[in-house]
Design a protein around this motif. Structure first.
Motif, PDB file in Angstrom:
ATOM      1  N   THR A  51       9.887  17.268  -7.893  1.00 22.93           N
ATOM      2  CA  THR A  51       8.928  16.341  -7.308  1.00 22.93           C
ATOM      3  C   THR A  51       8.614  15.266  -8.340  1.00 22.93           C
ATOM      4  N   ALA A  52       9.104  14.051  -8.086  1.00 19.64           N
ATOM      5  CA  ALA A  52       8.910  12.953  -9.040  1.00 19.64           C
ATOM      6  C   ALA A  52       7.584  12.245  -8.819  1.00 19.64           C
ATOM      7  N   VAL A  53       7.174  12.123  -7.568  1.00 19.43           N
ATOM      8  CA  VAL A  53       5.899  11.503  -7.205  1.00 19.43           C
ATOM      9  C   VAL A  53       5.203  12.440  -6.235  1.00 19.43           C
ATOM     10  N   ASP A  54       3.933  12.711  -6.472  1.00 21.99           N
ATOM     11  CA  ASP A  54       3.261  13.789  -5.736  1.00 21.99           C
ATOM     12  C   ASP A  54       1.955  13.296  -5.116  1.00 21.99           C
ATOM     13  N   GLY A  55       2.021  12.841  -3.866  1.00 21.20           N
ATOM     14  CA  GLY A  55       0.814  12.489  -3.117  1.00 21.20           C
ATOM     15  C   GLY A  55       0.052  11.301  -3.673  1.00 21.20           C
ATOM     16  N   VAL A  56       0.754  10.246  -4.075  1.00 20.58           N
ATOM     17  CA  VAL A  56       0.114   9.092  -4.704  1.00 20.58           C
ATOM     18  C   VAL A  56      -0.330   8.067  -3.655  1.00 20.58           C
ATOM     19  N   SER A  57      -1.559   7.608  -3.800  1.00 26.46           N
ATOM     20  CA  SER A  57      -2.078   6.509  -2.985  1.00 26.46           C
ATOM     21  C   SER A  57      -2.577   5.414  -3.919  1.00 26.46           C
ATOM     22  N   LEU A  58      -2.160   4.178  -3.650  1.00 26.51           N
ATOM     23  CA  LEU A  58      -2.621   3.033  -4.442  1.00 26.51           C
ATOM     24  C   LEU A  58      -2.338   1.753  -3.676  1.00 26.51           C
ATOM     25  N   THR A  59      -2.889   0.661  -4.197  1.00 23.42           N
ATOM     26  CA  THR A  59      -2.699  -0.647  -3.581  1.00 23.42           C
ATOM     27  C   THR A  59      -2.300  -1.661  -4.636  1.00 23.42           C
ATOM     28  N   VAL A  60      -1.258  -2.441  -4.342  1.00 19.81           N
ATOM     29  CA  VAL A  60      -0.922  -3.605  -5.152  1.00 19.81           C
ATOM     30  C   VAL A  60      -1.519  -4.807  -4.424  1.00 19.81           C
TER      31      VAL A  60
ATOM     32  N   GLU B 105       0.830  -1.202   0.000  1.00 19.26           N
ATOM     33  CA  GLU B 105       0.000   0.000   0.000  1.00 19.26           C
ATOM     34  C   GLU B 105       0.867   1.255   0.000  1.00 19.26           C
ATOM     35  N   ALA B 106       0.493   2.215  -0.822  1.00 20.57           N
ATOM     36  CA  ALA B 106       1.108   3.537  -0.804  1.00 20.57           C
ATOM     37  C   ALA B 106       0.063   4.521  -0.298  1.00 20.57           C
ATOM     38  N   HIS B 107       0.432   5.296   0.702  1.00 20.22           N
ATOM     39  CA  HIS B 107      -0.492   6.270   1.285  1.00 20.22           C
ATOM     40  C   HIS B 107       0.101   7.673   1.160  1.00 20.22           C
ATOM     41  N   GLU B 108      -0.479   8.473   0.261  1.00 20.63           N
ATOM     42  CA  GLU B 108      -0.076   9.867   0.080  1.00 20.63           C
ATOM     43  C   GLU B 108       1.443   9.990  -0.068  1.00 20.63           C
ATOM     44  N   VAL B 109       2.001   9.171  -0.940  1.00 15.43           N
ATOM     45  CA  VAL B 109       3.456   9.118  -1.098  1.00 15.43           C
ATOM     46  C   VAL B 109       3.943  10.247  -2.013  1.00 15.43           C
TER      47      VAL B 109
ATOM     48  N   GLY C 226       4.646  10.542   3.347  1.00 16.27           N
ATOM     49  CA  GLY C 226       3.728   9.446   3.083  1.00 16.27           C
ATOM     50  C   GLY C 226       4.316   8.118   3.542  1.00 16.27           C
ATOM     51  N   ARG C 227       3.567   7.039   3.327  1.00 16.34           N
ATOM     52  CA  ARG C 227       3.985   5.734   3.840  1.00 16.34           C
ATOM     53  C   ARG C 227       3.815   4.650   2.787  1.00 16.34           C
ATOM     54  N   ILE C 228       4.732   3.680   2.810  1.00 14.70           N
ATOM     55  CA  ILE C 228       4.609   2.445   2.047  1.00 14.70           C
ATOM     56  C   ILE C 228       4.482   1.312   3.051  1.00 14.70           C
ATOM     57  N   LEU C 229       3.426   0.517   2.912  1.00 17.43           N
ATOM     58  CA  LEU C 229       3.194  -0.592   3.837  1.00 17.43           C
ATOM     59  C   LEU C 229       3.234  -1.919   3.093  1.00 17.43           C
ATOM     60  N   LEU C 230       3.844  -2.919   3.700  1.00 19.96           N
ATOM     61  CA  LEU C 230       3.820  -4.287   3.205  1.00 19.96           C
ATOM     62  C   LEU C 230       3.108  -5.132   4.238  1.00 19.96           C
ATOM     63  N   ASP C 231       1.911  -5.591   3.878  1.00 19.61           N
ATOM     64  CA  ASP C 231       1.073  -6.354   4.806  1.00 19.61           C
ATOM     65  C   ASP C 231       0.904  -5.620   6.133  1.00 19.61           C
ATOM     66  N   GLY C 232       0.695  -4.315   6.034  1.00 22.07           N
ATOM     67  CA  GLY C 232       0.408  -3.508   7.214  1.00 22.07           C
ATOM     68  C   GLY C 232       1.620  -3.003   7.963  1.00 22.07           C
ATOM     69  N   GLN C 233       2.826  -3.440   7.580  1.00 20.96           N
ATOM     70  CA  GLN C 233       4.041  -2.992   8.240  1.00 20.96           C
ATOM     71  C   GLN C 233       4.754  -1.946   7.393  1.00 20.96           C
ATOM     72  N   ALA C 234       5.318  -0.957   8.047  1.00 16.17           N
ATOM     73  CA  ALA C 234       6.037   0.100   7.332  1.00 16.17           C
ATOM     74  C   ALA C 234       7.249  -0.495   6.620  1.00 16.17           C
TER      75      ALA C 234
ATOM     76  N   GLY D 110      -0.273 -10.877  -7.274  1.00 14.56           N
ATOM     77  CA  GLY D 110       0.132  -9.559  -6.810  1.00 14.56           C
ATOM     78  C   GLY D 110       1.235  -8.904  -7.599  1.00 14.56           C
ATOM     79  N   ALA D 111       1.045  -8.690  -8.909  1.00 11.79           N
ATOM     80  CA  ALA D 111       2.073  -8.064  -9.743  1.00 11.79           C
ATOM     81  C   ALA D 111       1.737  -6.604  -9.993  1.00 11.79           C
ATOM     82  N   ALA D 112       2.791  -5.786 -10.089  1.00 16.69           N
ATOM     83  CA  ALA D 112       2.658  -4.402 -10.543  1.00 16.69           C
ATOM     84  C   ALA D 112       3.673  -4.213 -11.650  1.00 16.69           C
ATOM     85  N   VAL D 113       3.255  -3.596 -12.743  1.00 19.24           N
ATOM     86  CA  VAL D 113       4.121  -3.510 -13.908  1.00 19.24           C
ATOM     87  C   VAL D 113       4.039  -2.126 -14.538  1.00 19.24           C
TER      88      VAL D 113
END
Length: 248
Positions: free
Chosen positions: A15-24, A3-7, A56-64, A186-189
């Motif tokens: 600014t390469a990435v600006d406030g992105v939220s998404l889920t893989v 999960e990406a939360h407001e990254v 922002g935060r990147i989480l893997l199975d709920g862990q930072a 669970g792929a992202a491409v």
């Protein structure tokens, strides 16, 4: 789940990435598309911990992600990048693919019969069995790309993140590789070819200047209304043999 939360990711004043939220998700393929400079690769690198978000935060199975050990991340996420570093000691294709087993081995890094079987299966999946003993340095661009994908398959993770996996591949292997990717959990491409994205991705995120401008199923976001202002070209969507195709 990743999960990406407001990254947001900044490099100096850029600014390469600006406030992105998404889920893989744990199932299905998420496609990241957009023109050059839209932040696709930087976002992908943030999703596997190679880039630390400015905010922002990147989480893997709920862990930072930032709190996880690299080895723990590598047992959950495999990566295929566009970076093909040369040099160093000669490495065969089979040895390169065996590197995918390292996160699952002990400190002695001794390959087991199970590891060897997994490597054989991965090589077969990408059509490189006959090149197993060849030096990676002498491979063509397409062969090397397939070897990197085989290494990711051998890693046997719950997520595979790929940056332009069809680069250097001819039409046949583009189709075969993405068929393979579509069967992974669970792929992202990252893809430049929107027609390949339409065919093989379950969901698509369209990026422009580091921001998400559309997100959803291919038929929802790959429309002239979304794509024309992002890419600056006219787009026509047609259906052929029951499949969506984009004409530019």
């Amino acid at each position: 789940m990743i999960e990406a939360h407001e990254v947001t990711v900044r490099f100096g004043a850029v600014t390469a990435v600006d406030g992105v939220s998404l889920t893989v998700p744990d199932e299905g393929v998420l496609g990241l598309v957009g023109p050059n400079g839209s932040g696709k690769t930087t976002l992908l690198r943030a999703l596997y911990g190679a880039v630390t978000p400015t905010s922002g935060r990147i989480l893997l199975d709920g862990q930072a992600m930032k709190d996880l050990h690299r080895r723990d991340i590598a047992t959950e996420i495999a990566v295929v990048t566009q970076e093909h570093a040369d040099g160093g000691a000669p490495v065969s294709v089979a040895e390169l693919v065996m590197l995918g087993r390292l996160p699952h081995q002990g400190f002695t890094a001794q390959a087991t019969s199970t590891d060897r079987r997994i490597v054989v299966d991965a090589l077969e999946s990408v059509g490189l069995t006959d090149l197993a003993s060849r030096d990676v340095a002498v491979l063509s661009g397409g062969e090397r790309q397939r070897a990197l994908i085989a290494r990711a398959l051998a890693q046997q993770t719950r997520h595979v993140l790929l940056d332009e996996p069809t680069n250097h591949l001819d039409i046949r292997f583009q189709q075969e590789v993405l068929e393979l990717v579509s069967g992974l959990p669970g792929a992202a491409v990252v893809l430049h070819d929107l027609n390949l994205a339409a065919r093989y991705c379950d969901r698509i995120v369209v990026l422009e200047r580091g921001r998400v401008v559309a997100s959803g199923r291919p038929e929802e976001v790959l429309t002239p209304e979304v794509l024309e202002p992002v890419y600056g070209v006219r787009v026509k969507r047609v259906e052929l043999d029951g499949e969506m195709h984009l004409l530019f």
